[in-house]
Motif scaffolding. Sequence first.
Motif, PDB file in Angstrom:
ATOM      1  N   TYR A   8       0.861  -1.193   0.000  1.00 22.07           N
ATOM      2  CA  TYR A   8       0.000   0.000   0.000  1.00 22.07           C
ATOM      3  C   TYR A   8       0.891   1.235   0.000  1.00 22.07           C
ATOM      4  CZ  TYR A   8      -3.962   3.025   0.685  1.00 22.07           C
ATOM      5  OH  TYR A   8      -4.899   4.001   0.494  1.00 22.07           O
ATOM      6  N   ARG A  15      -6.908   3.117   2.252  1.00 19.04           N
ATOM      7  CA  ARG A  15      -7.588   1.819   2.231  1.00 19.04           C
ATOM      8  C   ARG A  15      -6.739   0.659   2.760  1.00 19.04           C
ATOM      9  NH1 ARG A  15      -9.819   3.982  -2.857  1.00 19.04           N
ATOM     10  NH2 ARG A  15     -12.080   4.030  -2.711  1.00 19.04           N
ATOM     11  N   TRP A  40       4.624   5.055  -7.728  1.00 20.36           N
ATOM     12  CA  TRP A  40       3.368   4.402  -8.095  1.00 20.36           C
ATOM     13  C   TRP A  40       3.212   4.155  -9.606  1.00 20.36           C
ATOM     14  CZ3 TRP A  40       0.101   1.016  -7.121  1.00 20.36           C
ATOM     15  CH2 TRP A  40      -1.178   1.001  -7.681  1.00 20.36           C
ATOM     16  N   LYS A  44       2.196   0.451 -10.543  1.00 23.00           N
ATOM     17  CA  LYS A  44       0.776   0.247 -10.911  1.00 23.00           C
ATOM     18  C   LYS A  44       0.534  -0.858 -11.959  1.00 23.00           C
ATOM     19  CE  LYS A  44      -3.076   3.017 -12.798  1.00 23.00           C
ATOM     20  NZ  LYS A  44      -4.181   3.090 -11.821  1.00 23.00           N
ATOM     21  N   ALA A  51      -4.433  -1.001  -8.858  1.00 22.83           N
ATOM     22  CA  ALA A  51      -4.747  -0.273  -7.625  1.00 22.83           C
ATOM     23  C   ALA A  51      -4.221  -1.061  -6.429  1.00 22.83           C
ATOM     24  CB  ALA A  51      -6.255  -0.059  -7.499  1.00 22.83           C
ATOM     25  N   ILE A  52      -4.067  -0.363  -5.325  1.00 25.83           N
ATOM     26  CA  ILE A  52      -3.672  -0.983  -4.067  1.00 25.83           C
ATOM     27  C   ILE A  52      -4.680  -0.590  -2.984  1.00 25.83           C
ATOM     28  CG2 ILE A  52      -1.223  -1.408  -4.455  1.00 25.83           C
ATOM     29  CD1 ILE A  52      -0.532   1.358  -3.498  1.00 25.83           C
ATOM     30  N   PRO A  53      -4.817  -1.375  -1.922  1.00 29.60           N
ATOM     31  CA  PRO A  53      -3.932  -2.410  -1.418  1.00 29.60           C
ATOM     32  C   PRO A  53      -3.987  -3.726  -2.216  1.00 29.60           C
ATOM     33  CG  PRO A  53      -5.916  -2.300  -0.055  1.00 29.60           C
ATOM     34  CD  PRO A  53      -5.990  -1.163  -1.025  1.00 29.60           C
ATOM     35  N   GLN A  64      -8.833  -5.692  -3.206  1.00 28.38           N
ATOM     36  CA  GLN A  64     -10.084  -5.175  -2.624  1.00 28.38           C
ATOM     37  C   GLN A  64      -9.948  -5.059  -1.106  1.00 28.38           C
ATOM     38  OE1 GLN A  64     -12.196  -3.769  -4.596  1.00 28.38           O
ATOM     39  NE2 GLN A  64     -11.066  -4.543  -6.348  1.00 28.38           N
ATOM     40  N   SER A  65      -9.919  -3.810  -0.677  1.00 28.07           N
ATOM     41  CA  SER A  65      -9.569  -3.522   0.715  1.00 28.07           C
ATOM     42  C   SER A  65     -10.476  -4.213   1.730  1.00 28.07           C
ATOM     43  CB  SER A  65      -9.584  -2.006   0.948  1.00 28.07           C
ATOM     44  OG  SER A  65     -10.809  -1.439   0.557  1.00 28.07           O
TER      45      SER A  65
END
Length: 204
Positions: A8, A15, A40, A44, A51-53, A64-65
């Motif tokens: 992250y 998130r 990033w 990425k 996307a992160i996390p 997906q957080s």
Amino acid sequence: MSQITLTYFDMHGGRGEAARLALFIGGIAFEDRRIPFGDWPRVKPDTPFGAIPVLEVDGETVTQSNGINRYVGKLAKLYPDDPWQAALCDEAMDVIEDITNPVVATFSIADETEKKARRQALVDGPLSFHLTRLEQRLAARGGKYFADGRLTVADLKVFVWTRHLRSGNLDYIPTDLTDRVAPLLVTHCEAVGNHPRVKAYYDR
Ligand SMILES: N[C@@H](CCC(=O)N[C@@H](CS)C(=O)NCC(=O)O)C(=O)O
């Protein structure tokens, strides 16, 4: 023991923060992979959905957080076993996503006048509404925890969000908004922040 890496951004919030906290509280060893914002664009394309996390467990990844929060919550004993309590826990976490998304959508607005107008509209509308309703949920469940009568990942996620809203890092969102419309969430935020393991995490 599984090899766990949580990727992250390098910041106290967002998130990925609830999962970091849950792993730390649970005493679960993990690699805390922090991406500086400047790195990033390079990182990425290598993430599953850009996307992160991202959580990696023994070489496999998941995104997906809130799903990550549930998984690490189970490992850390911070997620309810009871299906109904689990649904209440999920509700609070998903409400935070519902109000995070329109705020994040304003991050890229370059024109300050437009950004101010959009954020003020959020303050007057969905932000105040969701904070008020979230506070009512908390009150209905005894006022201390969102689910299971104990600390869960829902409390960690709401804590991270409330702290962010009050931090002054979001221009045009008054830092006292939560204090005014949902004071019980502020009490909750301070209580979670004073949890010995949460304090220990930030004191490191
Ligand atoms: N639904 C996803 C959203 C993930 C997401 O949008 N993450 C943000 C950071 S909080 C991100 O990666 N932003 C950078 C980008 O989209 O390029 C989740 O809940 O994990």
